[in-house]
Write an enzyme that holds these catalytic residues in place. Structure first.
Site, mmCIF file in Angstrom:
data_model
loop_
_atom_site.group_PDB
_atom_site.id
_atom_site.type_symbol
_atom_site.label_atom_id
_atom_site.label_comp_id
_atom_site.label_asym_id
_atom_site.label_seq_id
_atom_site.Cartn_x
_atom_site.Cartn_y
_atom_site.Cartn_z
ATOM 1 N N GLU A 435 0.833 -1.223 0.000
ATOM 2 C CA GLU A 435 0.000 0.000 0.000
ATOM 3 C C GLU A 435 0.857 1.260 0.000
ATOM 4 O OE1 GLU A 435 -2.896 -0.574 -0.616
ATOM 5 O OE2 GLU A 435 -3.199 -2.598 0.148
HETATM 6 C C1 LIG Z 1 3.078 -9.487 0.331
HETATM 7 C C2 LIG Z 1 2.798 -8.401 -0.659
HETATM 8 C C3 LIG Z 1 1.482 -8.119 -0.992
HETATM 9 C C4 LIG Z 1 1.205 -7.140 -1.959
HETATM 10 N N1 LIG Z 1 -0.096 -6.930 -2.371
HETATM 11 C C5 LIG Z 1 -0.320 -6.136 -3.445
HETATM 12 C C6 LIG Z 1 -1.622 -6.072 -4.050
HETATM 13 O O1 LIG Z 1 -2.580 -6.697 -3.594
HETATM 14 N N2 LIG Z 1 -1.772 -5.317 -5.175
HETATM 15 C C7 LIG Z 1 -0.749 -4.619 -5.724
HETATM 16 O O2 LIG Z 1 -0.953 -3.964 -6.736
HETATM 17 N N3 LIG Z 1 0.502 -4.649 -5.169
HETATM 18 C C8 LIG Z 1 0.731 -5.393 -4.062
HETATM 19 N N4 LIG Z 1 1.988 -5.466 -3.510
HETATM 20 C C9 LIG Z 1 3.047 -4.659 -4.072
HETATM 21 C C10 LIG Z 1 3.447 -3.509 -3.137
HETATM 22 O O3 LIG Z 1 2.437 -2.543 -3.104
HETATM 23 C C11 LIG Z 1 4.795 -2.968 -3.651
HETATM 24 O O4 LIG Z 1 5.757 -3.970 -3.338
HETATM 25 C C12 LIG Z 1 5.170 -1.665 -3.012
HETATM 26 O O5 LIG Z 1 4.296 -0.635 -3.433
HETATM 27 C C13 LIG Z 1 6.615 -1.245 -3.350
HETATM 28 O O6 LIG Z 1 6.882 -1.385 -4.711
HETATM 29 P P1 LIG Z 1 8.172 -2.217 -5.178
HETATM 30 O O7 LIG Z 1 8.135 -3.519 -4.469
HETATM 31 O O8 LIG Z 1 8.234 -2.237 -6.647
HETATM 32 O O9 LIG Z 1 9.390 -1.411 -4.593
HETATM 33 P P2 LIG Z 1 10.105 -0.180 -5.325
HETATM 34 O O10 LIG Z 1 9.092 0.765 -5.838
HETATM 35 O O11 LIG Z 1 11.133 -0.688 -6.258
HETATM 36 O O12 LIG Z 1 10.817 0.495 -4.080
HETATM 37 C C14 LIG Z 1 12.070 0.051 -3.540
HETATM 38 C C15 LIG Z 1 12.556 1.071 -2.531
HETATM 39 O O13 LIG Z 1 12.724 2.353 -3.171
HETATM 40 C C16 LIG Z 1 11.946 3.348 -2.539
HETATM 41 N N5 LIG Z 1 11.373 4.261 -3.540
HETATM 42 C C17 LIG Z 1 10.870 3.935 -4.760
HETATM 43 N N6 LIG Z 1 10.429 5.047 -5.379
HETATM 44 C C18 LIG Z 1 10.625 6.090 -4.536
HETATM 45 C C19 LIG Z 1 10.366 7.488 -4.604
HETATM 46 N N7 LIG Z 1 9.771 8.050 -5.650
HETATM 47 N N8 LIG Z 1 10.707 8.253 -3.533
HETATM 48 C C20 LIG Z 1 11.287 7.707 -2.456
HETATM 49 N N9 LIG Z 1 11.570 6.381 -2.339
HETATM 50 C C21 LIG Z 1 11.239 5.589 -3.365
HETATM 51 C C22 LIG Z 1 10.848 2.599 -1.790
HETATM 52 O O14 LIG Z 1 10.373 3.323 -0.668
HETATM 53 C C23 LIG Z 1 11.550 1.303 -1.401
HETATM 54 O O15 LIG Z 1 12.233 1.477 -0.201
HETATM 55 C C24 LIG Z 1 2.272 -6.406 -2.526
HETATM 56 C C25 LIG Z 1 3.593 -6.680 -2.146
HETATM 57 C C26 LIG Z 1 3.861 -7.674 -1.241
HETATM 58 C C27 LIG Z 1 5.285 -7.988 -0.910
#
Ligand SMILES: Cc1cc2nc3c(=O)[nH]c(=O)nc-3n(C[C@H](O)[C@H](O)[C@H](O)COP(=O)(O)OP(=O)(O)OC[C@H]3O[C@@H](n4cnc5c(N)ncnc54)[C@H](O)[C@@H]3O)c2cc1C
Length: 590
Positions: A435
């Site tokens: 989220e």
């Molecule tokens: C168990 C689980 C359940 C999930 N359920 C859902 C779901 O139901 N539906 C769905 O759509 N998604 C879901 N997700 C996905 C989840 O919402 C994302 O993993 C999350 O939003 C982070 O995206 P990412 O993993 O690509 O990390 P990234 O976006 O690659 O981020 C990696 C790091 O970089 C930082 N970062 C990235 N961009 C910025 C920025 N602009 N400014 C500052 N810091 C930044 C982040 O804070 C983080 O620390 C789920 C994930 C998990 C693990």
């Protein structure tokens, strides 16, 4: 392993006294939601979550969800528990009565949701996703779509999912590539979504995927995203289930925690294209998805106090029975007699109380906003929107600290899986990631909700805090006076952090956004404690039967003031720094 006992008295205190449900109910259309009805509902929810849902927490963690050839089975017992959950009407609690819901509003529902999450986070997540999907469809879908899909979703016979994430598009939703091509009345979708909570399972007969995708001529970035409803099974005009749609689950993840909750990779349109129905206007998908996400963010925030409460109950139980050391007479003592163990337990419970109150207060504002449409309703909605990223970011970070302390209270056995304390720690870890990570909540708070109006909305909240402090100071209690004095100083310090950040360039603001969110979170927790202490002061002098309960409230508020609130000051020093060392950090280039 300790049995979960729903903290009913604590919840009733927040709902009836700290937030004031009567006040909310009287001012909303749901005036018939009297205190007695809410208490009966909470009693029933306590019974259901304690007896049916909580016993599946450890077994679900051990057995996990399994994927075989595109089908997913949840752990033993989950299917039966979900059936009972649906039959008892729990899924419909906060939904619109027009579609079979009970319309009890956010505040009362959130207490039930806290019990679900405490009892079993993996199970609770299906309810959280359902509620988000219901809310998004209620507010954004056309009448024919609502008529075709909402009643079954409200009942829980079908479940909802939220499909944003793709391998290259996590925090950056502008990078979403899933395509939607118009075909007569509907669209055909092609693409892959990952990490989809309950994206596939065996609990319900149909799954409604809410999917962000872009049409061929859509603008680049988030402005070109539209929202589509893609059912697992197509639905015939008479409401019966039709053919299987072209969406399949190609795998589920092996995770650190929430093992019983399947996290799916979904492939849309491997064959003829998955049929999807446009929700609302073209290219306005992110706005609608935010309806779902805001609710889900508040639900994630709730996971802080929910798992914190569960970990606290377990730690308290253990501390009462584990003997180590002896007293001055040489008799063995339970570890709860040691001052540092008491400190850890108070650290846990005081922050759980502060987090619970903050989340419930935010839910109350949503109730007022959704049920009265005037200027005050709009104001409350904006304050809820301001508080949501703070609640999400702060409660999920603090929740981790609380469950980790739960392990610490147990000593070595806390690290051993059979004890159960470790599961809370593993399960809690995800809440500050999904989220929107804490970093994303912090930019939302600072850049979108504070800098954009030069702190105007924030100042209205600070005025509310000052009023709460004045009210406590007027009670004439020495302890209340100490608490009020400390919070007044914390508000002043926070105001200067706001002024400092408003004067900085964007890069500095981004580097300091998380410390700012944390400072604000600890301050909001203190605000809740001031309100709690005020009520306690009124009752500790009145000689009522509940006096010990209120005396404990005052003690917890004082502990928060002395041991937790100072963290706001620590974050303030960071927020008032130049952030040069962060901005100049170029690893590998030194
Ligand atoms: C168990 C689980 C359940 C999930 N359920 C859902 C779901 O139901 N539906 C769905 O759509 N998604 C879901 N997700 C996905 C989840 O919402 C994302 O993993 C999350 O939003 C982070 O995206 P990412 O993993 O690509 O990390 P990234 O976006 O690659 O981020 C990696 C790091 O970089 C930082 N970062 C990235 N961009 C910025 C920025 N602009 N400014 C500052 N810091 C930044 C982040 O804070 C983080 O620390 C789920 C994930 C998990 C693990």
């Amino acid at each position: 392993m300790t049995r979960y006992i729903a903290p009913l008295r604590e919840m009733q205190f927040v709902i009836h006294e700290l937030v004031g449900l009567q006040r909310t109910a009287c001012r909303t259309s749901n005036g018939n939601l009297c205190a007695e009805t809410v208490d009966m509902l909470l009693d029933e929810a306590a019974r259901f979550t304690q007896e049916v849902i909580a016993p599946l927490n450890a077994t679900g963690d051990r057995d996990g969800a399994h994927w075989v050839n595109g089908n997913v089975t949840t752990p033993p017992g989950f299917k039966h528990a979900y059936q009972r959950y649906v039959e008892n009407g729990w899924n419909a609690l906060r939904c619109d009565p027009q579609y079979g819901g009970h319309g009890i509003g956010h505040l009362a529902a959130i207490a039930v949701e806290e019990m679900l999450a405490s009892a079993n986070l993996s199970f609770a997540l299906i309810q959280a996703l359902n509620m988000g999907a219901v809310e998004a469809l209620q507010l954004s879908a056309s009448t024919p779509i609502k008529d075709r899909f909402l009643a079954e979703l409200v009942a829980g016979k079908w479940t909802g999912t939220m499909n944003l994430t793709e391998p290259q598009a996590g925090s950056d939703l502008g990078a979403i590539r899933t395509r939607a091509i118009a075909e007569g009345e509907h669209f055909r979708l092609y693409g892959q979504k990952c990490f989809i909570t309950y994206g596939e399972h065996d609990l319900a007969e149909n799954i409604l995927h809410l999917v962000l995708a872009r049409t061929p001529d859509a603008p680049k970035g988030t402005r070109g995203l539209s929202l589509f409803l893609v059912p697992k099974y197509l639905v015939n005009d008479d409401g019966s289930l039709g053919d299987r749609n072209d969406v399949c689950c190609i795998s589920i993840e092996h995770k650190l925690g929430i093992h019983a909750c399947p996290t799916a990779t979904l492939s849309f349109g491997d064959n003829q294209g998955a049929i999807g129905y446009l929700i609302g206007d073209l290219n306005a998908g992110l706005r609608y998805m935010f309806i779902m996400m805001n609710l889900s963010r508040l639900n994630s925030a709730l996971q802080g106090p929910a798992l914190g409460e569960r970990a606290y109950q377990q730690a308290l139980d253990y501390a009462r029975t584990r003997a180590q050391g002896s007293n001055s007479a040489g008799h063995p003592v339970a570890i709860i007699q040691h001052a540092d163990v008491k400190r850890m337990l108070l650290m846990m419970t005081s922050q759980v109380e502060a987090m619970r109150a903050l989340v419930y207060c935010t839910a109350e504002r949503l109730d007022i906003a959704t049920r009265i449409g005037d200027e005050e309703g709009e104001q409350q909605l904006r304050r809820a929107e301001l508080l949501t990223p703070v609640a999400k970011g702060w409660c999920t970070e603090v929740g981790q600290e609380v469950v980790s302390l739960g392990v610490q209270v147990h000593g070595g056995v806390g690290y051993i899986e059979e004890t159960g304390a470790a599961q809370h720690l593993r399960d809690m870890r995800i809440a500050s990631i999904y989220e929107g990570t804490t970093g994303i909540q912090a930019s939302d708070l600072l850049l979108r909700k504070v800098v954009s109006d030069r702190g105007a909305m924030l100042m209205t909240l600070l005025t509310e805090m000052h009023d709460a402090v004045d009210s406590l100071a007027d009670k004439g209690s020495p302890t209340g006076g100490t608490i009020a004095l400390a919070l007044r100083a914390a508000i002043v310090q926070f105001s200067s952090s706001v002024d400092h950040l408003l004067g900085q360039e964007r890069g500095v603001q981004s580097a300091l956004a998380v410390p700012f969110l944390m400072q604000f979170g600890y301050l909001c927790g203190g605000w809740m404690m001031v309100r709690s202490a005020s009520i306690a002061c009124e009752n500790t002098t009145s000689g009522t039967a509940f006096e010990p309960f209120y005396a404990a409230k005052l003690r917890t508020a004082l502990f928060y003031t002395e041991h937790v609130l100072p963290k706001a000051a620590a974050y303030a020093s960071t927020v008032n720094s130049s952030a040069r060392c962060v901005l100049d950090f170029e690893p590998g280039l030194d």
